[in-house]
Design a protein around this motif. Structure first.
Motif, PDB file in Angstrom:
ATOM      1  N   LYS A  52       0.828  -1.194   0.000  1.00  0.00           N
ATOM      2  CA  LYS A  52       0.000   0.000   0.000  1.00  0.00           C
ATOM      3  C   LYS A  52       0.869   1.253   0.000  1.00  0.00           C
ATOM      4  CE  LYS A  52      -4.172  -1.699   2.151  1.00  0.00           C
ATOM      5  NZ  LYS A  52      -5.208  -1.417   3.138  1.00  0.00           N
ATOM      6  N   THR A  53       0.365   2.277  -0.685  1.00  0.00           N
ATOM      7  CA  THR A  53       1.050   3.558  -0.678  1.00  0.00           C
ATOM      8  C   THR A  53       0.790   4.256   0.652  1.00  0.00           C
ATOM      9  OG1 THR A  53      -0.839   4.753  -1.585  1.00  0.00           O
ATOM     10  CG2 THR A  53       0.720   3.784  -3.181  1.00  0.00           C
ATOM     11  N   SER A  54       1.537   5.307   0.903  1.00  0.00           N
ATOM     12  CA  SER A  54       1.338   6.043   2.155  1.00  0.00           C
ATOM     13  C   SER A  54      -0.055   6.669   2.196  1.00  0.00           C
ATOM     14  CB  SER A  54       2.418   7.098   2.331  1.00  0.00           C
ATOM     15  OG  SER A  54       2.427   7.971   1.229  1.00  0.00           O
ATOM     16  N   LEU A  55      -0.602   7.106   1.049  1.00  0.00           N
ATOM     17  CA  LEU A  55      -1.954   7.648   1.023  1.00  0.00           C
ATOM     18  C   LEU A  55      -2.980   6.573   1.357  1.00  0.00           C
ATOM     19  CD1 LEU A  55      -3.952   9.946   0.514  1.00  0.00           C
ATOM     20  CD2 LEU A  55      -3.955   9.293  -1.907  1.00  0.00           C
ATOM     21  N   GLU A  56      -2.808   5.376   0.810  1.00  0.00           N
ATOM     22  CA  GLU A  56      -3.735   4.282   1.111  1.00  0.00           C
ATOM     23  C   GLU A  56      -3.709   3.933   2.600  1.00  0.00           C
ATOM     24  OE1 GLU A  56      -3.820   1.807  -3.081  1.00  0.00           O
ATOM     25  OE2 GLU A  56      -2.104   1.523  -1.740  1.00  0.00           O
ATOM     26  N   LYS A  57      -2.531   3.919   3.189  1.00  0.00           N
ATOM     27  CA  LYS A  57      -2.417   3.653   4.623  1.00  0.00           C
ATOM     28  C   LYS A  57      -3.095   4.748   5.432  1.00  0.00           C
ATOM     29  CE  LYS A  57       1.950   1.169   4.196  1.00  0.00           C
ATOM     30  NZ  LYS A  57       3.392   1.218   4.477  1.00  0.00           N
ATOM     31  N   TYR A  58      -2.866   6.011   5.012  1.00  0.00           N
ATOM     32  CA  TYR A  58      -3.478   7.144   5.695  1.00  0.00           C
ATOM     33  C   TYR A  58      -4.996   7.042   5.622  1.00  0.00           C
ATOM     34  CZ  TYR A  58      -4.928  11.937   6.664  1.00  0.00           C
ATOM     35  OH  TYR A  58      -5.555  13.040   7.180  1.00  0.00           O
ATOM     36  N   CYS A  59      -5.531   6.724   4.450  1.00  0.00           N
ATOM     37  CA  CYS A  59      -6.974   6.624   4.269  1.00  0.00           C
ATOM     38  C   CYS A  59      -7.574   5.445   5.035  1.00  0.00           C
ATOM     39  CB  CYS A  59      -7.323   6.552   2.789  1.00  0.00           C
ATOM     40  SG  CYS A  59      -7.053   8.132   1.937  1.00  0.00           S
ATOM     41  N   ASP A  60      -6.819   4.388   5.205  1.00  0.00           N
ATOM     42  CA  ASP A  60      -7.294   3.276   6.033  1.00  0.00           C
ATOM     43  C   ASP A  60      -7.484   3.733   7.475  1.00  0.00           C
ATOM     44  OD1 ASP A  60      -7.325   1.528   3.905  1.00  0.00           O
ATOM     45  OD2 ASP A  60      -5.419   0.552   4.440  1.00  0.00           O
ATOM     46  N   ASP A  61      -6.568   4.584   7.945  1.00  0.00           N
ATOM     47  CA  ASP A  61      -6.632   5.078   9.315  1.00  0.00           C
ATOM     48  C   ASP A  61      -7.589   6.255   9.466  1.00  0.00           C
ATOM     49  OD1 ASP A  61      -4.764   3.180  10.068  1.00  0.00           O
ATOM     50  OD2 ASP A  61      -3.056   4.560   9.843  1.00  0.00           O
ATOM     51  N   ASN A  62      -7.796   7.024   8.388  1.00  0.00           N
ATOM     52  CA  ASN A  62      -8.605   8.246   8.434  1.00  0.00           C
ATOM     53  C   ASN A  62      -9.579   8.297   7.256  1.00  0.00           C
ATOM     54  OD1 ASN A  62      -6.985   9.617  10.649  1.00  0.00           O
ATOM     55  ND2 ASN A  62      -5.415   9.230   9.110  1.00  0.00           N
ATOM     56  N   PRO A  63     -10.561   7.421   7.211  1.00  0.00           N
ATOM     57  CA  PRO A  63     -11.445   7.371   6.038  1.00  0.00           C
ATOM     58  C   PRO A  63     -12.287   8.630   5.846  1.00  0.00           C
ATOM     59  CG  PRO A  63     -12.261   5.940   7.772  1.00  0.00           C
ATOM     60  CD  PRO A  63     -10.918   6.432   8.215  1.00  0.00           C
ATOM     61  N   GLU A  64     -12.457   9.435   6.888  1.00  0.00           N
ATOM     62  CA  GLU A  64     -13.270  10.640   6.783  1.00  0.00           C
ATOM     63  C   GLU A  64     -12.486  11.843   6.259  1.00  0.00           C
ATOM     64  OE1 GLU A  64     -10.983  10.874  10.389  1.00  0.00           O
ATOM     65  OE2 GLU A  64     -12.276   9.263   9.715  1.00  0.00           O
ATOM     66  N   ALA A  65     -11.197  11.721   6.072  1.00  0.00           N
ATOM     67  CA  ALA A  65     -10.362  12.831   5.621  1.00  0.00           C
ATOM     68  C   ALA A  65     -10.743  13.263   4.209  1.00  0.00           C
ATOM     69  CB  ALA A  65      -8.890  12.438   5.658  1.00  0.00           C
ATOM     70  N   VAL A  66     -10.584  14.548   3.936  1.00  0.00           N
ATOM     71  CA  VAL A  66     -10.924  15.113   2.628  1.00  0.00           C
ATOM     72  C   VAL A  66     -10.149  14.403   1.517  1.00  0.00           C
ATOM     73  CG1 VAL A  66     -10.843  17.215   1.229  1.00  0.00           C
ATOM     74  CG2 VAL A  66     -11.497  17.350   3.633  1.00  0.00           C
ATOM     75  N   GLU A  67      -8.887  14.104   1.773  1.00  0.00           N
ATOM     76  CA  GLU A  67      -8.047  13.462   0.761  1.00  0.00           C
ATOM     77  C   GLU A  67      -8.530  12.064   0.389  1.00  0.00           C
ATOM     78  OE1 GLU A  67      -7.004  14.565   3.712  1.00  0.00           O
ATOM     79  OE2 GLU A  67      -5.494  16.096   3.384  1.00  0.00           O
ATOM     80  N   CYS A  68      -9.365  11.482   1.245  1.00  0.00           N
ATOM     81  CA  CYS A  68      -9.777  10.089   1.056  1.00  0.00           C
ATOM     82  C   CYS A  68     -11.183   9.944   0.490  1.00  0.00           C
ATOM     83  CB  CYS A  68      -9.676   9.347   2.390  1.00  0.00           C
ATOM     84  SG  CYS A  68      -8.029   9.403   3.082  1.00  0.00           S
ATOM     85  N   ARG A  69     -11.813  11.049   0.197  1.00  0.00           N
ATOM     86  CA  ARG A  69     -13.177  10.983  -0.345  1.00  0.00           C
ATOM     87  C   ARG A  69     -13.156  10.345  -1.726  1.00  0.00           C
ATOM     88  NH1 ARG A  69     -15.656  16.858   1.269  1.00  0.00           N
ATOM     89  NH2 ARG A  69     -15.663  16.484   3.516  1.00  0.00           N
ATOM     90  N   VAL A  70     -14.197   9.558  -1.973  1.00  0.00           N
ATOM     91  CA  VAL A  70     -14.365   8.903  -3.266  1.00  0.00           C
ATOM     92  C   VAL A  70     -15.692   9.375  -3.829  1.00  0.00           C
ATOM     93  CG1 VAL A  70     -14.617   6.704  -4.472  1.00  0.00           C
ATOM     94  CG2 VAL A  70     -13.062   6.891  -2.528  1.00  0.00           C
ATOM     95  N   TYR A  71     -15.634   9.897  -5.033  1.00  0.00           N
ATOM     96  CA  TYR A  71     -16.838  10.415  -5.675  1.00  0.00           C
ATOM     97  C   TYR A  71     -17.255   9.480  -6.790  1.00  0.00           C
ATOM     98  CZ  TYR A  71     -15.586  14.688  -3.198  1.00  0.00           C
ATOM     99  OH  TYR A  71     -15.280  15.597  -2.232  1.00  0.00           O
ATOM    100  N   ASP A  72     -18.536   9.128  -6.796  1.00  0.00           N
ATOM    101  CA  ASP A  72     -19.079   8.314  -7.882  1.00  0.00           C
ATOM    102  C   ASP A  72     -19.520   9.229  -9.016  1.00  0.00           C
ATOM    103  OD1 ASP A  72     -18.763   5.956  -6.457  1.00  0.00           O
ATOM    104  OD2 ASP A  72     -20.712   6.164  -5.472  1.00  0.00           O
TER     105      ASP A  72
END
Length: 73
Positions: A52-72
């Motif tokens: 996993k990249t550092s962003l993927e690890k960060y998003c696993d720990d902080n799914p509510e973060a702006v950087e981790c939002r997923v838009y359909d």
């Protein structure tokens, strides 16, 4: 990863012992070597997974973060 290698080694030793006792053409021997092959396949599968990249690890720990939002779309 070394844990699965230890399991593989233990299963190889077990398979050899089973085959020595019950014969190399027995169903028990075949089943023991099947267990070894399954563990080896799992080890291969684990090696193929990309880390996993550092962003993927960060998003696993902080799914509510702006950087981790997923838009359909």
């Amino acid at each position: 990863m070394s844990d699965i290698q230890e399991q593989i080694q233990a299963e190889v030793e077990q398979a050899r012992a089973v085959c020595d006792i019950s014969g190399s053409n027995s169903a028990e021997c075949a089943a023991a070597w099947d267990a070894v092959e399954e563990l080896q396949a799992e080890a291969s599968h684990q090696r193929q997974q990309k880390p996993k990249t550092s962003l993927e690890k960060y998003c696993d720990d902080n799914p509510e973060a702006v950087e981790c939002r997923v838009y359909d779309e």
